[in-house]
Design a protein around this motif. Structure first.
Motif, PDB file in Angstrom:
ATOM      1  N   PRO A 105       1.787   9.741  38.493  1.00 16.55           N
ATOM      2  CA  PRO A 105       3.167  10.086  38.119  1.00 16.55           C
ATOM      3  C   PRO A 105       3.183  11.276  37.161  1.00 16.55           C
ATOM      4  CG  PRO A 105       2.454   8.098  36.974  1.00 16.55           C
ATOM      5  CD  PRO A 105       1.387   8.415  37.969  1.00 16.55           C
ATOM      6  N   GLY A 106       4.197  12.115  37.326  1.00 16.62           N
ATOM      7  CA  GLY A 106       4.296  13.322  36.518  1.00 16.62           C
ATOM      8  C   GLY A 106       3.652  14.524  37.148  1.00 16.62           C
ATOM      9  N   VAL A 107       2.854  14.302  38.207  1.00 15.97           N
ATOM     10  CA  VAL A 107       2.189  15.395  38.914  1.00 15.97           C
ATOM     11  C   VAL A 107       2.909  15.610  40.239  1.00 15.97           C
ATOM     12  CG1 VAL A 107       0.053  16.210  39.961  1.00 15.97           C
ATOM     13  CG2 VAL A 107      -0.028  14.886  37.835  1.00 15.97           C
ATOM     14  N   SER A 120       2.080  21.025  39.923  1.00 16.49           N
ATOM     15  CA  SER A 120       2.811  21.212  38.684  1.00 16.49           C
ATOM     16  C   SER A 120       2.829  19.892  37.927  1.00 16.49           C
ATOM     17  CB  SER A 120       4.253  21.675  38.974  1.00 16.49           C
ATOM     18  OG  SER A 120       5.027  21.734  37.795  1.00 16.49           O
ATOM     19  N   ILE A 121       2.572  19.952  36.627  1.00 15.42           N
ATOM     20  CA  ILE A 121       2.641  18.777  35.770  1.00 15.42           C
ATOM     21  C   ILE A 121       3.746  19.009  34.751  1.00 15.42           C
ATOM     22  CG2 ILE A 121       1.419  17.306  34.122  1.00 15.42           C
ATOM     23  CD1 ILE A 121      -1.180  18.056  35.448  1.00 15.42           C
ATOM     24  N   ARG A 122       4.738  18.162  34.761  1.00 17.42           N
ATOM     25  CA  ARG A 122       5.878  18.267  33.857  1.00 17.42           C
ATOM     26  C   ARG A 122       6.560  19.632  33.954  1.00 17.42           C
ATOM     27  NH1 ARG A 122       3.871  14.878  28.445  1.00 17.42           N
ATOM     28  NH2 ARG A 122       3.824  12.862  29.526  1.00 17.42           N
ATOM     29  N   GLY A 123       6.546  20.185  35.156  1.00 18.51           N
ATOM     30  CA  GLY A 123       7.214  21.453  35.390  1.00 18.51           C
ATOM     31  C   GLY A 123       6.390  22.660  35.009  1.00 18.51           C
ATOM     32  N   SER A 124       5.080  22.498  34.804  1.00 17.59           N
ATOM     33  CA  SER A 124       4.231  23.653  34.515  1.00 17.59           C
ATOM     34  C   SER A 124       4.204  24.587  35.718  1.00 17.59           C
ATOM     35  CB  SER A 124       2.808  23.194  34.195  1.00 17.59           C
ATOM     36  OG  SER A 124       2.228  22.560  35.320  1.00 17.59           O
ATOM     37  N   GLY A 125       4.244  25.889  35.461  1.00  9.48           N
ATOM     38  CA  GLY A 125       4.220  26.853  36.554  1.00  9.48           C
ATOM     39  C   GLY A 125       5.256  26.556  37.605  1.00  9.48           C
ATOM     40  N   LEU A 126       6.411  26.081  37.180  1.00 15.11           N
ATOM     41  CA  LEU A 126       7.410  25.541  38.089  1.00 15.11           C
ATOM     42  C   LEU A 126       7.821  26.524  39.170  1.00 15.11           C
ATOM     43  CD1 LEU A 126       9.237  23.058  38.534  1.00 15.11           C
ATOM     44  CD2 LEU A 126      10.926  24.141  37.046  1.00 15.11           C
ATOM     45  N   SER A 127       7.895  27.796  38.835  1.00 14.12           N
ATOM     46  CA  SER A 127       8.379  28.798  39.785  1.00 14.12           C
ATOM     47  C   SER A 127       7.252  29.473  40.542  1.00 14.12           C
ATOM     48  CB  SER A 127       9.196  29.862  39.034  1.00 14.12           C
ATOM     49  OG  SER A 127       8.403  30.467  38.031  1.00 14.12           O
ATOM     50  N   ALA A 554       6.066   6.862  35.753  1.00 15.63           N
ATOM     51  CA  ALA A 554       5.774   5.430  35.784  1.00 15.63           C
ATOM     52  C   ALA A 554       4.963   5.079  37.020  1.00 15.63           C
ATOM     53  CB  ALA A 554       7.067   4.617  35.766  1.00 15.63           C
ATOM     54  N   ALA A 555       4.045   4.144  36.859  1.00 12.34           N
ATOM     55  CA  ALA A 555       3.242   3.644  37.973  1.00 12.34           C
ATOM     56  C   ALA A 555       3.053   2.145  37.808  1.00 12.34           C
ATOM     57  CB  ALA A 555       1.893   4.345  38.035  1.00 12.34           C
ATOM     58  N   CYS A 573       1.066  -4.144  46.163  1.00 10.69           N
ATOM     59  CA  CYS A 573       2.166  -3.200  45.985  1.00 10.69           C
ATOM     60  C   CYS A 573       1.722  -2.111  45.015  1.00 10.69           C
ATOM     61  CB  CYS A 573       3.399  -3.924  45.437  1.00 10.69           C
ATOM     62  SG  CYS A 573       4.695  -2.818  44.842  1.00 10.69           S
ATOM     63  N   ASN A 574       1.827  -0.861  45.431  1.00 10.53           N
ATOM     64  CA  ASN A 574       1.536   0.280  44.570  1.00 10.53           C
ATOM     65  C   ASN A 574       2.757   1.185  44.534  1.00 10.53           C
ATOM     66  OD1 ASN A 574      -1.341  -0.377  44.225  1.00 10.53           O
ATOM     67  ND2 ASN A 574      -1.491   0.140  46.398  1.00 10.53           N
ATOM     68  N   LEU A 575       3.176   1.558  43.346  1.00  8.51           N
ATOM     69  CA  LEU A 575       4.336   2.422  43.166  1.00  8.51           C
ATOM     70  C   LEU A 575       4.010   3.541  42.190  1.00  8.51           C
ATOM     71  CD1 LEU A 575       7.289  -0.130  42.751  1.00  8.51           C
ATOM     72  CD2 LEU A 575       7.019   1.486  44.629  1.00  8.51           C
ATOM     73  N   ALA A 576       4.496   4.735  42.470  1.00  6.13           N
ATOM     74  CA  ALA A 576       4.416   5.860  41.536  1.00  6.13           C
ATOM     75  C   ALA A 576       5.756   6.581  41.560  1.00  6.13           C
ATOM     76  CB  ALA A 576       3.290   6.816  41.921  1.00  6.13           C
ATOM     77  N   TYR A 577       6.356   6.724  40.394  1.00  3.95           N
ATOM     78  CA  TYR A 577       7.695   7.315  40.296  1.00  3.95           C
ATOM     79  C   TYR A 577       7.701   8.408  39.236  1.00  3.95           C
ATOM     80  CZ  TYR A 577      12.574   7.868  38.871  1.00  3.95           C
ATOM     81  OH  TYR A 577      13.790   8.392  38.538  1.00  3.95           O
ATOM     82  N   THR A 578       8.300   9.549  39.589  1.00  2.62           N
ATOM     83  CA  THR A 578       8.471  10.656  38.659  1.00  2.62           C
ATOM     84  C   THR A 578       9.927  11.088  38.660  1.00  2.62           C
ATOM     85  OG1 THR A 578       6.217  11.447  39.070  1.00  2.62           O
ATOM     86  CG2 THR A 578       7.755  12.996  38.053  1.00  2.62           C
ATOM     87  N   TYR A 579      10.516  11.148  37.473  1.00  3.16           N
ATOM     88  CA  TYR A 579      11.871  11.666  37.303  1.00  3.16           C
ATOM     89  C   TYR A 579      11.788  12.986  36.556  1.00  3.16           C
ATOM     90  CZ  TYR A 579      16.588  12.228  35.402  1.00  3.16           C
ATOM     91  OH  TYR A 579      17.815  12.730  35.052  1.00  3.16           O
ATOM     92  N   ASN A 580      12.322  14.053  37.157  1.00  5.13           N
ATOM     93  CA  ASN A 580      12.316  15.392  36.570  1.00  5.13           C
ATOM     94  C   ASN A 580      13.751  15.830  36.292  1.00  5.13           C
ATOM     95  OD1 ASN A 580       9.405  15.801  37.100  1.00  5.13           O
ATOM     96  ND2 ASN A 580      10.035  15.884  39.246  1.00  5.13           N
TER      97      ASN A 580
END
Length: 704
Positions: A105-107, A120-127, A554-555, A573-580
Motif C-alpha cells: 500500500p502507498g506504492v 510512485s510512492i506517496r506521489g513521488s515523481g507523480l508527473s 492499509a493492508a 483474504c489479502n487486501l491492499a488499499y491506497t487512498y491518494n
C-alpha cells in the motif's frame, strides 16, 4: 450486473468474510522461523515476527541480514516501512517492478510496456512518465539511480532477490534518501541462504519467455551466490518487443564471528523498443497500436551496465560498523526524438555505525552515517533519422554530480516498549554542466544545494505483536539534469522540492489477523512537475507553488475459512488499499485542482485457497473505482477500471519443484495503465499508455 460491480464484489466479499471469521493464528504454511528482537526490561529479547510472513530463512551473515532479521530491523523505524519476501513475487511471472511491489500500500506501480514501468510512492515523481524520480533505488545497497537522481527500472530482475525493503518517505536515512518517495532496496541471497541449484522457466502471452538459474554454497569462511536470467517478449503493443540478460552475484569472506566482507557484481544487457504514448481514443479502441512516429524513427532504449561493490561489516561489542565502496558504468544507446548516446560513470562510498547499549539502565540506539555518490554523464546527442540512424551531432556535454550526505538518528527507550526517535540529515549537492557543442551557444552552468532534513518520531510496542508509530519529517529533492538543463533562465532556476510530512500508523497481528495502516499528510513547496508539451521531446520541468499529498495506506491478511475440504486447508483474504488525495494549494494558475497522474483509490483484493498438500488457487482483482486527471487543468480524465485475475499452483514445503498458471485481465478490459502529464490537455493529446489485454502465463521451478 455491471463488470465493475462483479469484480469489486470480490473486495466486499473478502471484508465481509473477515468480519465474521473467528480469530486464529496467521498462515502456518508461510511463517518465518527466525525471531525478531524487541525490548523488555531494557534488554533485547525475542518474539515471533509480525506483519509479514515468508519462507524460513537460513543462517544470516554480518553483511546481509536474512528475511526475518531485515523485518526486525526495519520495524524499529517509526514510520511506514515494509519488507517484501520473495514468496510474494516468485510464485508468478515476475517481469516488472509491479510484480514485486503491487501489493504494497502507498506504492503505485504500473507497467508501461515490456520491462518498463512507472512507480510512485506517496506521489513521488507523480508527473514523470519516462524514467523515475523521487525514490532512491539500490541493489544490495548499491545505487541504481544515477548520481543526479534519475532512475530506470529496466535493470531490476525480480527473480534475483531474497527480499525487497521499502522505506516510504523520509524513513530511509541509511540510504541517503530524504525524498518524498523514500527508498527501495533489492537484496540478493548469499551462499548461506541459497539453494545449491534453483532454476525456473516462465512463458506466456505476447511472446514472453524467461529462464533463470542460480547457485550458492558455503565453504569454510567463504560463501558465494550467483544468478543469471534471460528473457524476451514481443510485447502487447506494436514496437514494444525486447530482450534482456542479467547477471548478479556476491562472494563473502568471514574473518571472524565479528568481521566479514562481501564483494558484489551486477551486469545487464537491455534492449527495448518504445511504442510511445497515444491519444485516449487510440489507447482504448486500438490499444495494441504504437505512435507511428516512434515506429518510423525506431525509438529504443538500450543499456549495457556493470556494477562492482564491496561491503565490510565489523562488530565491536554493542557497536556495528558497515563501510564500503561502489562503482557503476552504464552505456545508454537511446534513439528517441534525438539519438542519445551517453555513458554514466558513478562511484561512491558509505560508512554507517549502529551503537545499541544501555545508558543508566535505559536502552539507547544511535545510528550515524555518511554517503558519497558522485558521477559524470558523458552525453552526445545526434539527429535521429528514420530507422534509428545516427545523423549529425546536435549536442555534446559532460554533466557532473556530487552528493555528500551525513545523518544521525537516536532512539531512546523511555520504557522497554516506548522509544523516542530524533535525527537529521544534511545533504550537500553540486550539479555542473560543461557544454562542448558551442555552435548553438554555450549552455554550461552549475548549481549548489545545501539541505537539512530533520525528523522526530515515537515508536510504541503496545504488546509484543502490535506497534503504533508517528513521526514528523522533512524531505528534499534536487532536480535532475534534464530539469537543470541550463539552456535558459527558466530551466536553470528550477529549485529543489521540499516537504514536511506528518505521519502516524500501526502494524501488527492479532491472532490470525495481520495488518499495517498509516495516514499521512505532506505539505510540499516547489513540487517538481514534468510537464509534457510534445510526445516527441523531453518534458519541461517546472516548480509548482504549494501542493498537498495526503492519504491512507492499509493492508490486511487473514484466513476467512478453515478446513473446507480437508483438515488444515484454508481460504485466505489479502487486501491492499491506497487512498491518494493530492491537490494544488491555492495555485495562481490551477487553484485547488487535483494533481493529475494517480487514482484517488487503488485497491487489490484476493481470495486464495491453500491446501496443506501444496496446492493453491483463487481469484484476485485490481480495482480503480474512480477516474483521475491527466492534466493540471483537470480537463482530461482517465477512466476507472477493474481487472479480474486468477492463479493456481503447487508449492509444497518439502518438494523440490513448484509450478503455477496465472491469467491476467481475463475479461480483456481496455483501460489506461498510466499517463504522461500536461498542463492543459484536450482529447487529442497523446498522453496515454494502454494496459495489457488478456494474458496467460505459466512456469515451473526446480531447486535442491
Amino acid at each position: 450486473m455491471t463488470n465493475q460491480f462483479r469484480l469489486s464484489a470480490l473486495t466486499v466479499a473478502c471484508l465481509y468474510a473477515a468480519a465474521f471469521t473467528p480469530l486464529v493464528y496467521a498462515d502456518d504454511s508461510a511463517t518465518i522461523s527466525d525471531t525478531t528482537p524487541t525490548t523488555k526490561n531494557n534488554s533485547i529479547q525475542t518474539l515471533p515476527s509480525i506483519v509479514i510472513t515468508a519462507t524460513p530463512s537460513i543462517t544470516s551473515t554480518l553483511t546481509v541480514p536474512n528475511t526475518a532479521q531485515a523485518i526486525a530491523n526495519i520495524q524499529r523505524i517509526p514510520g511506514a516501512v515494509e519488507v517484501v519476501p520473495d514468496i510474494v513475487f516468485k510464485a508468478g511471472p515476475a517481469q516488472t517492478i509491479k510484480d514485486v511491489l503491487g501489493w504494497v500500500p502507498g506504492v503505485f506501480a504500473q507497467s508501461r510496456f515490456g520491462d518498463d514501468a512507472r512507480v510512485s510512492i506517496r506521489g513521488s515523481g507523480l508527473s514523470r512518465n519516462y524514467g523515475n524520480r523521487g525514490i532512491n533505488m539500490s541493489m544490495d545497497g548499491i545505487p541504481i539511480n544515477t548520481s543526479d537522481g534519475l532512475v530506470d527500472l529496466f535493470e531490476i530482475d525480480p527473480t534475483a532477490y531474497r527480499y525487497v525493503e521499502v522505506f516510504k518517505g523520509a524513513n530511509a536515512m541509511r540510504y541517503g534518501a530524504n525524498s518524498l518517495g523514500g527508498a527501495i532496496n533489492y537484496v540478493t541471497p548469499t551462499g548461506h541462504n541459497a539453494s545449491r541449484f534453483d532454476g525456473r522457466v516462465d512463458a506466456g502471452s505476447f511472446g514472453y519467455i524467461k529462464a533463470q538459474a542460480s547457485t550458492g554454497a558455503v565453504n569454510g569462511p567463504y560463501d558465494y551466490f550467483i544468478t543469471g536470467s534471460g528473457q524476451q517478449f514481443d510485447g502487447y503493443r506494436e514496437h514494444s518487443d525486447g530482450d534482456q540478460q542479467r547477471l548478479s552475484g556476491n562472494v563473502g569472506y568471514q574473518f571472524s564471528p565479528d568481521a566479514e566482507t562481501r564483494f558484489y557484481l551486477n551486469a545487464n544487457r537491455i534492449r527495448q523498443h518504445l511504442p510511445g504514448e497515444v491519444t485516449k481514443d487510440a489507447a482504448l479502441n486500438n490499444p495494441e497500436s504504437a505512435d507511428p512516429y516512434f515506429v518510423l524513427v525506431d525509438q529504443q532504449r538500450n543499456i549495457d551496465s556493470v556494477r562492482l561493490a564491496n561491503k565490510t561489516t565489523m562488530r565491536f561489542g554493542p557497536t556495528t560498523v558497515d563501510f564500503g565502496v561502489f562503482g557503476v558504468r552504464r552505456h545508454v544507446m537511446h534513439p528517441i526524438y534525438q539519438w542519445l548516446d551517453y555513458t554514466v560513470l558513478d562511484r561512491g562510498g558509505f560508512v554507517r555505525a549502529v551503537d545499541d547499549r544501555l545508558i543508566k539502565g535505559f536502552r539507547n540506539e544511535l545510528v550515524t552515517g555518511l554517503n558519497l555518490h558522485n558521477g559524470t554523464i558523458d552525453n552526445k546527442q545526434y539527429e535521429n533519422l528514420p530507422g534509428a540512424v545516427k545523423g549529425e551531432l546536435a549536442a555534446s556535454n559532460v554533466d557532473k554530480s556530487e552528493n555528500a550526505s551525513a545523518y544521525i538518528e537516536n532512539s531512546f527507550y523511555l520504557q522497554p516498549d516506548l522509544a523516542l526517535i530524533a535525527g537529521t540529515q544534511f545533504l550537500h549537492a553540486e550539479r555542473k554542466r560543461t557544454d562542448r557543442f558551442l555552435s548553438n551557444g554555450n549552455q554550461s552552468g552549475s548549481r549548489d544545494f545545501d539541505l537539512w532534513s530533520p525528523k522526530v518520531g515515537v515508536l510504541w510496542d503496545i504488546n509484543p505483536d502490535w506497534q503504533v508509530f508517528g513521526n514528523i519529517s522533512r524531505s528534499a529533492e534536487i532536480p535532475t539534469f534534464d530539469a537543470n538543463s541550463f539552456t535558459s533562465p527558466a530551466s536553470t532556476n528550477v529549485d529543489a522540492q521540499t516537504a514536511t510530512t506528518y505521519e502516524m500508523g500501526t502494524r501488527g497481528k492479532l491472532a490470525n489477523l495481520s495488518w499495517e495502516a498509516s495516514i499521512y499528510q505532506a505539505q510540499l513547496k516547489k513540487e517538481l512537475q514534468c510537464i509534457t508539451t510534445s510526445p516527441y521531446s523531453l518534458c519541461s520541468v517546472v516548480n509548482a507553488d504549494r501542493t498537498v499529498h495526503q492519504g491512507i495506506e492499509a493492508a490486511l491478511n487473514m484466513p476467512v475459512l478453515d478446513s473446507l475440504m480437508k483438515q488444515g486447508d484454508r481460504l485466505w483474504c489479502n487486501l491492499a488499499y491506497t487512498y491518494n488525495d493530492f491537490f494544488f494549494d491555492g495555485d495562481s494558475t490551477y487553484g485547488d485542482n487535483e494533481l493529475p497522474g494517480v487514482p484517488p483509490h487503488f485497491i487489490r483484493a484476493e481470495l486464495l485457497y491453500k491446501h496443506p498438500g501444496g496446492f493453491y488457487a483463487g481469484p484476485n482483482t485490481e480495482w480503480v473505482p474512480k477516474g483521475y486527471f491527466a492534466d493540471n487543468a483537470n480537463q482530461v480524465m482517465v477512466d476507472h477500471y477493474t481487472l479480474l485475475n486468477l492463479k493456481a499452483g503447487y508449492e509444497a514445503a518439502n518438494a523440490n519443484w513448484s509450478a503455477y498458471v496465472e491469467g491476467r485481465n481475463l475479461s480483456d478490459k481496455r483501460y489506461i495503465a498510466n499517463v504522461a502529464i500536461a498542463g492543459t490537455a484536450d482529447a487529442t493529446a497523446a498522453l496515454f499508455n494502454p494496459g495489457a489485454g488478456r494474458a496467460v502465463y505459466s512456469g515451473v521451478r526446480f531447486k535442491w
